[in-house]
Design a protein around this motif. Structure first.
Motif, PDB file in Angstrom:
ATOM      1  N   LEU A   1     -26.702 -38.852 -49.912  1.00  0.00           N
ATOM      2  CA  LEU A   1     -25.626 -37.863 -50.068  1.00  0.00           C
ATOM      3  C   LEU A   1     -25.770 -36.738 -49.049  1.00  0.00           C
ATOM      4  N   GLU A   2     -27.008 -36.291 -48.824  1.00  0.00           N
ATOM      5  CA  GLU A   2     -27.242 -35.234 -47.832  1.00  0.00           C
ATOM      6  C   GLU A   2     -26.840 -35.706 -46.433  1.00  0.00           C
TER       7      GLU A   2
ATOM      8  N   ASP B   1     -34.376 -39.903 -55.640  1.00  0.00           N
ATOM      9  CA  ASP B   1     -34.491 -39.303 -54.305  1.00  0.00           C
ATOM     10  C   ASP B   1     -33.704 -40.053 -53.240  1.00  0.00           C
TER      11      ASP B   1
ATOM     12  N   PRO C   1     -31.654 -36.863 -63.467  1.00  0.00           N
ATOM     13  CA  PRO C   1     -31.151 -36.530 -62.128  1.00  0.00           C
ATOM     14  C   PRO C   1     -31.125 -37.755 -61.216  1.00  0.00           C
ATOM     15  N   LEU C   2     -30.345 -37.667 -60.161  1.00  0.00           N
ATOM     16  CA  LEU C   2     -30.268 -38.768 -59.197  1.00  0.00           C
ATOM     17  C   LEU C   2     -31.642 -39.045 -58.595  1.00  0.00           C
TER      18      LEU C   2
ATOM     19  N   GLU D   1     -30.000 -39.182 -53.475  1.00  0.00           N
ATOM     20  CA  GLU D   1     -29.874 -37.769 -53.079  1.00  0.00           C
ATOM     21  C   GLU D   1     -29.938 -37.647 -51.548  1.00  0.00           C
ATOM     22  N   ARG D   2     -30.863 -38.384 -50.933  1.00  0.00           N
ATOM     23  CA  ARG D   2     -31.036 -38.348 -49.477  1.00  0.00           C
ATOM     24  C   ARG D   2     -29.782 -38.883 -48.766  1.00  0.00           C
TER      25      ARG D   2
END
Length: 303
Positions: A296-297, A290, A287-288, A293-294
């Protein structure tokens, strides 16, 4: 010991010998070449020269590459994230900021140091500084790497890389909004003559092909998946810059004003290969991390 020859070309006339030779192979540092010259491993027209020797057209350079130094690589417990392991191969998820193998200047904290502590049986094909390492990802790129635990596995995995049968998919955030959903970048890569530590697109470079697919578009950025057909140094980073969409956070190839991330937003998420012993195709997905991911959010919120 391996011996190779090089004849000085017109465009290399007047250049220092150490500069010319360190540009022949991306693994050779200028400091290393200078040491080889001092140790008599490099002859010009059959004679020893100094490191500042200026080359002439048609000079015949003979390079005798010494055996890898038997440097002690210290095993270190680094709590590596192992995705798969058997007696032949190992797949590890490398974190951001970790260098893959030791080199003079940083002999500790590398993936190899961690692997040496994790398992004692790694292939020795690449010499002691890189036991088991078949391919690399950059220090600030996260994701999956395959490691060979014996020479049979090493040879098989390297052959699969050469034959382009290894699946390698990366996810990245790039600057700009890519209008089309799919694309292929076919542009040869080589050392940048102005900056030896950077790669660039050059006519006489090594064949390099990257396929990409748009996953998500934002106001000023695009989230993409890139699939490598070849695996050149910094390939995705240079190719995406070449088409006008450099990676976010890339300190070498990207713009100064970028997203808040420590290094390029690039993750080797999918790795697939044929098992050297069983012949079975194995594929792994990580998975990506953190921090990506942050980002992208944040980008979704600001869209």
């Amino acid at each position: 010991m391996e011996t190779m020859e090089h004849i000085i070309l017109e465009e290399q006339k007047g250049d220092r010998i150490d500069k010319v030779l360190s540009g022949l192979d991306e693994e050779w540092s200028r400091t290393q070449v200078q040491q080889w010259i001092k140790d008599g491993h490099i002859l010009v027209n059959g004679q020893m020269v100094k490191t500042n020797y200026k080359c002439s057209v048609n000079d015949q350079i003979e390079i005798t590459i010494p055996e890898p130094e038997e440097l002690d690589v210290i095993p270190e417990e680094l709590n590596l994230e192992i995705y798969y392991e058997d007696k032949d191969v190992l797949v590890v998820n490398k974190p951001r900021g970790m260098v893959v193998h030791p080199a003079p200047g940083h002999m500790t904290g590398t993936l190899v140091n961690g692997l040496m502590a994790h398992c004692k049986d790694l292939s020795g094909i690449n010499g002691v500084l890189r036991p088991g390492i078949v391919h690399r990802i950059d220090k600030d790129t996260t994701g999956l790497l395959m490691v060979a635990k014996n020479d049979m596995a090493h040879e098989s995995l390297v052959n699969q890389l050469v034959e382009k049968t290894v699946t390698r998919k990366y996810k990245a955030i790039v600057h700009g909004v890519i209008p089309h959903d799919f694309g292929t970048i076919d542009a040869p890569l080589g050392r940048d003559t102005k900056d030896r530590q950077s790669m660039t697109v050059v006519d006489n470079g090594k064949h390099a092909v990257t396929h990409f697919q748009v996953l998500e578009r934002f106001k000023d950025f695009t989230f993409v998946e890139c699939q490598l057909e070849t695996g050149r140094t910094h390939q995705i980073r240079v190719h995406m810059k070449y088409i006008g969409y450099p990676l976010a956070g890339d300190p070498k190839y990207g713009p100064k004003k970028t997203l808040d991330i420590d290094g390029q937003a690039l993750h080797a998420g999918v790795l697939g290969f044929i098992h050297p012993r069983s012949g079975e195709y194995l594929e792994f997905e990580a998975p990506l991390p953190d921090d990506i991911e942050r980002l992208l959010e944040q980008l979704r919120k600001s869209n």
